[in-house]
Design a protein around this motif. Structure first.
Motif, PDB file in Angstrom:
ATOM      1  N   ASN A   1     -24.644 -52.244  55.420  1.00 53.49           N
ATOM      2  CA  ASN A   1     -24.403 -50.865  54.984  1.00 53.49           C
ATOM      3  C   ASN A   1     -24.195 -50.845  53.471  1.00 53.49           C
ATOM      4  O   ASN A   1     -23.520 -51.714  52.924  1.00 53.49           O
TER       5      ASN A   1
ATOM      6  N   TYR B   1     -30.127 -41.938  57.455  1.00 53.46           N
ATOM      7  CA  TYR B   1     -29.651 -40.565  57.601  1.00 53.46           C
ATOM      8  C   TYR B   1     -30.724 -39.594  58.077  1.00 53.46           C
ATOM      9  O   TYR B   1     -30.416 -38.488  58.499  1.00 53.46           O
TER      10      TYR B   1
ATOM     11  N   GLN C   1     -14.301 -42.984  59.888  1.00 51.34           N
ATOM     12  CA  GLN C   1     -13.711 -41.812  60.532  1.00 51.34           C
ATOM     13  C   GLN C   1     -12.298 -42.111  61.068  1.00 51.34           C
ATOM     14  O   GLN C   1     -11.372 -41.335  60.847  1.00 51.34           O
TER      15      GLN C   1
ATOM     16  N   THR D   1     -21.859 -34.532  67.776  1.00 50.57           N
ATOM     17  CA  THR D   1     -22.244 -35.794  67.137  1.00 50.57           C
ATOM     18  C   THR D   1     -23.404 -36.488  67.859  1.00 50.57           C
ATOM     19  O   THR D   1     -23.744 -37.616  67.534  1.00 50.57           O
TER      20      THR D   1
ATOM     21  N   GLU E   1     -28.172 -48.101  56.926  1.00 54.58           N
ATOM     22  CA  GLU E   1     -28.097 -46.685  57.317  1.00 54.58           C
ATOM     23  C   GLU E   1     -29.469 -46.007  57.371  1.00 54.58           C
ATOM     24  O   GLU E   1     -30.393 -46.433  56.708  1.00 54.58           O
TER      25      GLU E   1
ATOM     26  N   GLY F   1     -17.204 -39.257  63.795  1.00 54.23           N
ATOM     27  CA  GLY F   1     -17.903 -39.554  62.539  1.00 54.23           C
ATOM     28  C   GLY F   1     -19.394 -39.711  62.770  1.00 54.23           C
ATOM     29  O   GLY F   1     -20.165 -39.877  61.827  1.00 54.23           O
ATOM     30  N   GLY F   2     -19.809 -39.653  64.041  1.00 55.67           N
ATOM     31  CA  GLY F   2     -21.205 -39.919  64.378  1.00 55.67           C
ATOM     32  C   GLY F   2     -22.133 -38.770  64.042  1.00 55.67           C
ATOM     33  O   GLY F   2     -21.698 -37.683  63.674  1.00 55.67           O
TER      34      GLY F   2
ATOM     35  N   GLU G   1     -24.870 -51.578  61.555  1.00 58.84           N
ATOM     36  CA  GLU G   1     -24.420 -50.195  61.348  1.00 58.84           C
ATOM     37  C   GLU G   1     -23.703 -49.638  62.575  1.00 58.84           C
ATOM     38  O   GLU G   1     -24.183 -49.691  63.665  1.00 58.84           O
TER      39      GLU G   1
ATOM     40  N   ASN H   1     -19.391 -46.508  60.756  1.00 54.47           N
ATOM     41  CA  ASN H   1     -19.103 -45.086  60.828  1.00 54.47           C
ATOM     42  C   ASN H   1     -17.738 -44.830  61.473  1.00 54.47           C
ATOM     43  O   ASN H   1     -16.939 -44.053  60.976  1.00 54.47           O
TER      44      ASN H   1
END
Ligand code: SF4
Ligand code: SF4
Lengths: 243, 148
Positions: free
Chosen positions: A173, A210, B96, A78, A208, B54-55, A243, B92
């Motif tokens: 978010n 991504y 999760q 992660t 967010e 969840g990261g 976030e 996040n």
């Protein structure tokens, strides 16, 4: 811990790792590994896809480029940096992982991440759910009005949009305005109760990004710039990202 | 009511941005809201905490089995505290921690910090309680007549 032995196919120039070292500050210390295993023993991604951080780094050092570039493990780390925190040599394994992700062809990257990165670039709201400016504005105004009526103590509460010169520019978010709008309200109430001078922007409101996760540097920068411009255009002093 | 609360230190906020000082700020706030005696830290914590799993986009990566395998670390950490609420000050983490709680059938609820602050101030309405458990659902409801 993974048990399979790494099969080393003879001396090979470590091309991928060397490239990554040129990018990372101090080369990410990638050549300094003591193989102590502190990283792997404290990493929840150890054992997933028969990989762990030390093994991943060793394989990169041995020039096993194909193996590390194709391992799905790059999407299971992660990039939390706990291993860096524990490592006696401060080796930047997440930096390596980030660059492995970057080398994946866009059409092979996980669709959920890639798609969100692309959708967010199509719209000045930067919403990964594709929510346009007018929809966000409608939801915020609608919810606010509802609560002003239902809870008269908050009749004067505001959820400002594009308020010039506000102290704080607040991101949100996409999940709340789109799927659970009532969850925006407690935060508004807190801001109202402490008398904060804040605003949303119809542009750049989505928190967010991504593109960071699929290591799309251009997309990431684009999104950051759109949001930063929204903050600057309103003349806000602080940019708050929840976030 | 003797309800116990623990808190998830988001990697992004703590280890990767502001470090232990912000983790202390977080504890100051949480303790002020729930009462010092009702707060329990998970181990390890602060800058040394585990990522929730969840990261890095893991929630959207289409690899749910691996993600939940990773999340088992977090789940076990939370369960060991014995807390019935895990406060997650990151979006996040919330998604999760909530998901692994349901997946591994843990007896805890996952809360946004904003929910708890408003509850303690007595200004949390009936429609803002999605993530409260049965024990707190009916407590100090602000304008109960506005329930939808
Ligand atoms: S903690 Fe650092 S030095 Fe130890 S094995 Fe991992 S990368 Fe190498
Ligand atoms: S950054 Fe990746 S390798 Fe390092 S501890 Fe976190 S998940 Fe493990």
């Amino acid at each position: 811990m993974s048990s399979e032995t790494i099969k080393f196919k003879g001396l090979k120039q470590s091309i991928f790792k060397d490239k990554v070292m040129e990018i990372l500050p101090d080369g990410g210390n990638l050549n300094l590994c003591l193989t102590c295993g502190a990283c792997s023993s404290g990493c929840p991604a150890t054992g997933l896809a028969d990989m762990d951080p030390r093994k991943f780094l060793r394989m990169a050092s041995l020039g096993m480029d194909e193996e590390i570039l194709n391992s799905e493990w790059a999407w299971m780390c992660t990039m939390c940096t706990r291993c860096v925190y524990l490592c006696p040599m401060k080796i930047d394994i997440p930096g390596l992982v980030f660059n492995v992700r970057r080398s994946w062809p866009k059409d092979k990257q996980p669709k959920g991440i890639r798609g969100s990165c692309e959708v967010a670039q199509k719209n000045d709201t930067c919403s990964a759910m594709g929510t346009p400016e007018e929809d966000f504005q409608f939801v915020v105004e609608d919810v606010l009005e509802e609560y002003q009526e239902a809870q008269p103590e908050f009749r004067k509460m505001q959820a400002p949009l594009n308020k010039e010169g506000a102290m704080y520019f607040l991101n949100q978010n996409s999940r709340e305005p789109v799927t659970e709008p009532d969850e925006m309200v407690p935060l508004w109430k807190i801001l109202h109760s402490v008398g904060a001078d804040w605003t949303y922007g119809t542009k750049g409101w989505a928190a967010e990004n991504y593109c960071l996760f699929c290591a799309d540097l251009e997309g990431w920068e684009h999104i950051v710039r759109v949001k930063a411009k929204a903050v600057d255009d309103l003349g806000c002093k602080y940019w708050l990202n929840t976030e | 009511m003797k309800i116990k609360f623990t808190v998830q230190d988001p990697c992004q906020l703590v280890r990767k941005s502001f470090g232990d000082p912000v983790a202390e700020d977080l504890r100051y706030t949480v303790k002020a809201v729930v009462g010092e005696e009702n707060f329990i830290d998970m181990q390890p914590n602060r800058s040394n905490n585990y990522c929730c799993g969840g990261g890095g986009g893991f929630l959207q990566s289409g690899l749910p089995d691996a993600r939940r395998g990773y999340g088992k670390f977090k789940f076990d950490q939370i369960i060991k505290t014995g807390a019935t609420y895990c406060i997650t000050p990151c979006h996040n983490c919330h998604a999760q921690v909530h998901d692994i709680g349901e997946h591994y059938e843990g007896k805890y609820e996952t809360l946004h910090l904003w929910t708890l602050i408003c509850l303690s101030m007595g200004i949390l309405g009936p429609n803002e309680r999605e993530y409260l458990g049965e024990d707190l659902k009916e407590v100090l409801v602000f304008h109960p007549e506005s329930a939808m």
